[in-house]
Write a protein that holds these residues in place. Structure first.
Motif, PDB file in Angstrom:
ATOM      1  N   TYR B  11       0.851  -1.188   0.000  1.00  0.00           N
ATOM      2  CA  TYR B  11       0.000   0.000   0.000  1.00  0.00           C
ATOM      3  C   TYR B  11       0.886   1.238   0.000  1.00  0.00           C
ATOM      4  O   TYR B  11       1.984   1.218   0.566  1.00  0.00           O
ATOM      5  N   MET B  14       3.414   2.525   2.876  1.00  0.00           N
ATOM      6  CA  MET B  14       3.710   1.451   3.816  1.00  0.00           C
ATOM      7  C   MET B  14       5.123   0.935   3.576  1.00  0.00           C
ATOM      8  O   MET B  14       5.554   0.802   2.440  1.00  0.00           O
ATOM      9  N   ARG B  16       6.248  -2.099   4.762  1.00  0.00           N
ATOM     10  CA  ARG B  16       6.169  -3.536   4.568  1.00  0.00           C
ATOM     11  C   ARG B  16       5.084  -3.854   3.531  1.00  0.00           C
ATOM     12  O   ARG B  16       4.080  -3.156   3.439  1.00  0.00           O
ATOM     13  N   ALA B  18       1.914  -5.737   2.192  1.00  0.00           N
ATOM     14  CA  ALA B  18       0.779  -6.409   2.827  1.00  0.00           C
ATOM     15  C   ALA B  18       0.698  -7.856   2.352  1.00  0.00           C
ATOM     16  O   ALA B  18       0.317  -8.751   3.101  1.00  0.00           O
ATOM     17  N   PRO B  37      -3.108 -14.845  11.247  1.00  0.00           N
ATOM     18  CA  PRO B  37      -3.470 -13.825  12.227  1.00  0.00           C
ATOM     19  C   PRO B  37      -3.927 -12.536  11.554  1.00  0.00           C
ATOM     20  O   PRO B  37      -3.660 -12.316  10.375  1.00  0.00           O
ATOM     21  N   SER B  38      -4.614 -11.699  12.325  1.00  0.00           N
ATOM     22  CA  SER B  38      -5.128 -10.442  11.799  1.00  0.00           C
ATOM     23  C   SER B  38      -3.996  -9.612  11.198  1.00  0.00           C
ATOM     24  O   SER B  38      -2.914  -9.523  11.756  1.00  0.00           O
ATOM     25  N   GLY B  39      -4.242  -9.053  10.017  1.00  0.00           N
ATOM     26  CA  GLY B  39      -3.255  -8.194   9.383  1.00  0.00           C
ATOM     27  C   GLY B  39      -2.217  -8.929   8.556  1.00  0.00           C
ATOM     28  O   GLY B  39      -1.271  -8.321   8.052  1.00  0.00           O
ATOM     29  N   CYS B  40      -2.390 -10.238   8.365  1.00  0.00           N
ATOM     30  CA  CYS B  40      -1.382 -11.008   7.634  1.00  0.00           C
ATOM     31  C   CYS B  40      -1.562 -10.899   6.118  1.00  0.00           C
ATOM     32  O   CYS B  40      -0.744 -11.414   5.365  1.00  0.00           O
ATOM     33  N   THR B  43      -7.272 -10.494   3.498  1.00  0.00           N
ATOM     34  CA  THR B  43      -8.268  -9.689   2.792  1.00  0.00           C
ATOM     35  C   THR B  43      -7.666  -9.036   1.560  1.00  0.00           C
ATOM     36  O   THR B  43      -8.284  -8.992   0.495  1.00  0.00           O
ATOM     37  N   PHE B  53      -8.364  -4.058  -5.201  1.00  0.00           N
ATOM     38  CA  PHE B  53      -6.981  -3.562  -5.186  1.00  0.00           C
ATOM     39  C   PHE B  53      -6.232  -4.193  -6.357  1.00  0.00           C
ATOM     40  O   PHE B  53      -6.568  -5.281  -6.791  1.00  0.00           O
TER      41      PHE B  53
HETATM   42  N1  ADP Z   1      -6.556   0.103   2.281  1.00  0.00           N
HETATM   43  C1  ADP Z   1      -5.389  -0.048   2.959  1.00  0.00           C
HETATM   44  N2  ADP Z   1      -4.462   0.925   2.993  1.00  0.00           N
HETATM   45  C2  ADP Z   1      -3.301   0.760   3.656  1.00  0.00           C
HETATM   46  N3  ADP Z   1      -2.976  -0.339   4.342  1.00  0.00           N
HETATM   47  C3  ADP Z   1      -3.846  -1.344   4.368  1.00  0.00           C
HETATM   48  C4  ADP Z   1      -5.113  -1.263   3.690  1.00  0.00           C
HETATM   49  N4  ADP Z   1      -5.786  -2.419   3.881  1.00  0.00           N
HETATM   50  C5  ADP Z   1      -4.974  -3.191   4.645  1.00  0.00           C
HETATM   51  N5  ADP Z   1      -3.819  -2.551   4.948  1.00  0.00           N
HETATM   52  C6  ADP Z   1      -2.703  -3.112   5.725  1.00  0.00           C
HETATM   53  O1  ADP Z   1      -2.225  -4.247   5.050  1.00  0.00           O
HETATM   54  C7  ADP Z   1      -1.985  -5.304   5.967  1.00  0.00           C
HETATM   55  C8  ADP Z   1      -2.808  -6.502   5.620  1.00  0.00           C
HETATM   56  O2  ADP Z   1      -4.187  -6.208   5.831  1.00  0.00           O
HETATM   57  P1  ADP Z   1      -5.367  -7.207   5.489  1.00  0.00           P
HETATM   58  O3  ADP Z   1      -5.156  -7.771   4.138  1.00  0.00           O
HETATM   59  O4  ADP Z   1      -6.634  -6.491   5.737  1.00  0.00           O
HETATM   60  O5  ADP Z   1      -5.140  -8.336   6.589  1.00  0.00           O
HETATM   61  P2  ADP Z   1      -6.128  -9.468   7.127  1.00  0.00           P
HETATM   62  O6  ADP Z   1      -7.332  -9.514   6.258  1.00  0.00           O
HETATM   63  O7  ADP Z   1      -5.304 -10.711   7.067  1.00  0.00           O
HETATM   64  O8  ADP Z   1      -6.449  -9.115   8.536  1.00  0.00           O
HETATM   65  C9  ADP Z   1      -2.249  -4.756   7.353  1.00  0.00           C
HETATM   66  O9  ADP Z   1      -1.037  -4.336   7.908  1.00  0.00           O
HETATM   67  C10 ADP Z   1      -3.156  -3.579   7.089  1.00  0.00           C
HETATM   68  O10 ADP Z   1      -2.965  -2.590   8.059  1.00  0.00           O
END
Ligand code: ADP
Ligand code: MG
Lengths: 216, 383
Positions: B11, B14, B16, B18, B37-40, B43, B53
């Protein structure tokens, strides 16, 4: 009692004023909705532009109405005309309408927007089938506020030649005739109440039963 | 069917990524569950498939075609999308919600009408009762069902589901999961399914993709994953009860002892004795004329019988039985509950199939772990 007598003795003249009042407001509302809803739609995705437009709208709102009428009549081509009166009312409606359109279009639940996109709806279709229908209650609320405001501000248009309910109030003040003032004030209030009623009917007509009675 | 080729998403702003260098393939008609885990990055991975995206680098192929070379809206109309907050249109009725994509595709009224009714029945909602409701009149479970029906409306070959059952109570969730598994048996979609719940992943997935910090850590069948976690992260994520979880994936026929002597209840005592002589086991299964199991006789009891037919009164019914589709977990639970070491498995017609033994379960699972773990970690059953 004196007010009632005054009303009965001058019914035709007073109803004429009311009619003028209604016509002026109707013209202003139609124009304001067409123009400001469009502007609101155009700026919905541009935060910078939205901030600028809403800034201007707030500025206009802060100009005292008598002063605004005064400024407009000095503009060549407008002068002491109905156009000036309509334009003033339209300008006052700018803030409530644009702000509500902008806020409501952007306030549609992110999950709903994402699903609409995810199903392959075009941006245009999303606007007309999803965003606007969901924004309608809030937009209507904005229009309602501006119309109620117009009813009051229209009375001051008598200074630039309008012959509406404002005449009763202005003449009443000049001649210290409380009966005239009271008749004028009561009719202006009745107008506002009528408009409120009209809008609740309109809401029933335009807003889906699925979201009715949720927004302000 | 769906192929990720070295897909990375970073993103803007960022540090790192995603999603970081993801490569995997989801087979036609299979469910791939992304879990972690959450944030991996689950999505994010999902939303790149329908181009909510776009990848920073790498490519995604659906049906062999790069998704970026297709018209965005056409692509999306061919991909069912279900998310946790159902995102139903609140101003549309259930009917109109389900009809969304067919309307986009310009189907005629008749076809839309019959399709919507068919779908509502498919997801377990009575069309006459629900078609004209608005979303706010639905329960959480009903909303999810409508969300699934809406996603299936135009019969898309691919479905994306992001924690679709995450927002309902546990009982409804189990129910929705089971219904969806049944549904998938019928519709055979290629599904990307996101969850953070490993149990849901094991239950729903043909394959599971475990992610951590944007990277794919392991991509395997649920069974392989449980038996042979790729590293400590996976092992920990699966949980210390993974040996119990694997039991729920293995059907009882895997450990069934089939070579069992079955004797008719009308047989002579001689036949019974002869059968005991021919086997090591201490029990005989007894069935009636129609080959329905009636119970068993022990070696000791058979010895006590004297008259030719008198042995019959020693027949004891089995305290409990299992159907062939039961899992080892079910078998174990029933054994503990009834305090027995063996349970007969039989068809619904009560035709005998074999016996499950506690010892067999132990040694089967123990061997499975030993096969998949290079050095035994002391978990295997002693033999
Ligand atoms: N629209 C966005 N803009 C910037 N960062 C994002 C966005 N959506 C997700 N992230 C970041 O990307 C990483 C992965 O998010 P996500 O795919 O939603 O993880 P998960 O669904 O596994 O919880 C996270 O660190 C999140 O903060
Ligand atoms: Mg997520």
């Amino acid at each position: 009692m004196r007010s009632l007598r005054y009303f009965v003795n001058n019914t035709d003249r007073i109803l004429g004023y009311a009619g003028e009042h209604a016509v002026l407001i109707l013209m202003a509302v139609v124009m304001a909705v067409l123009v400001w809803v469009s502007v609101g739609i155009l700026i919905r995705n541009n935060r910078r532009m939205a901030r600028g437009v809403l800034g201007i709208a707030s500025l206009i709102m802060s100009v005292p109405s008598v002063a605004l009428y005064g400024i407009l009549v000095t503009i060549p081509g407008l002068g002491l005309s109905r156009q000036s009166a309509v334009l003033a009312l339209v300008l006052y409606a700018m803030l409530p309408i644009i702000r509500n359109v902008y806020v409501a279009l952007n306030g549609v639940d992110a999950a709903i927007m994402e699903n609409a996109r995810g199903m392959g709806m075009s941006a245009r279709r999303i606007l007309f089938r999803v965003q606007l229908p969901l924004a309608t209650p809030v937009i209507l609320a904005g229009v309602r506020v501006s119309v109620v405001m117009m009813v009051g501000i229209a009375t001051l248009a008598v200074f630039i030649g309008e012959r509406n309910l404002g005449v009763l109030i202005q003449q009443g003040l000049v001649r210290t005739r409380s009966d005239m003032i009271i008749v004028g004030a009561v009719l202006v209030s009745a107008f506002a109440i009528g408009i409120d009623y009209l809008f609740s009917k309109l809401e029933h007509l335009l807003v889906s039963p699925g979201i009715r009675g949720e927004a302000a | 069917m769906i192929r990720f080729k070295n897909v990375t998403k970073r993103y803007p702003g960022m540090v790192r990524s995603a999603v970081d260098g993801l490569s995997l393939e989801v087979n036609q008609g299979e469910t791939c569950v992304f879990v972690g885990p959450s944030g991996c990055g689950k999505t994010t991975t999902l939303k790149m498939v329908n181009r909510i995206f776009e990848p920073t680098s790498g490519e995604i192929l659906v049906n062999g075609e790069n998704i970026l070379s297709q018209d965005q809206d056409t692509l999306r109309q061919g991909i069912g999308y279900v998310i946790q907050k159902t995102g139903l249109f609140p101003h549309y009725t259930v009917f109109e919600n389900v009809a969304t994509v067919p309307r986009l595709l310009g189907w005629d009224h008749q076809r839309i009408n019959s399709r919507v009714h068919e779908l509502l029945r498919l997801v377990g909602l009575d069309p006459d009762e629900n078609a004209h409701k608005y979303p706010r009149e639905l329960s959480g479970g009903q909303s999810q069902r409508v969300g699934v029906a809406r996603a299936l409306a135009a019969d898309p070959p691919v479905m994306l589901m992001d924690e679709p059952f995450g927002a309902v109570d546990p009982i409804t969730r189990t129910q929705l999961q089971n219904e969806f598994l049944t549904l998938q048996q019928k519709v055979r979609k290629t599904i990307c399914f996101v969850t953070h719940d490993i149990d849901e992943a094991i239950k729903m997935g043909n394959r599971i993709a475990i992610m951590n910090n944007g990277r794919l850590v392991q991509y395997d069948t649920p069974e392989k994953l449980l038996l042979a976690p790729a590293d400590d992260f996976v092992a920990e994520f699966i949980g210390s009860d993974r040996s119990l979880k694997v039991l729920s994936l293995l059907p009882v026929p895997k450990v069934l002892k089939r070579q069992f002597r079955v004797v008719k209840e009308t047989a002579e005592l001689e036949t019974v004795r002869a059968s005991f002589d021919a086997t090591e086991r201490n029990r005989l299964v007894i069935e009636d004329e129609n080959s329905n199991v009636v119970g068993y006789v022990t070696r000791g009891d058979a010895g006590k019988a004297s008259s030719a037919r008198g042995w019959n009164r020693f027949i004891k019914p089995f305290p409990t039985t299992l159907p062939p589709e039961a899992t080892l977990r079910d078998a174990l639970a029933v054994m503990l509950q009834h305090d027995v070491g063996a349970i007969p498995v039989m068809e619904h017609t009560r035709k005998f199939l074999g016996m499950v033994y506690l010892d067999d379960i132990r040694s089967y699972v123990g061997e499975a772990y030993q096969e998949s773990e290079p050095e035994p970690a002391g978990e295997g059953a002693p033999s």
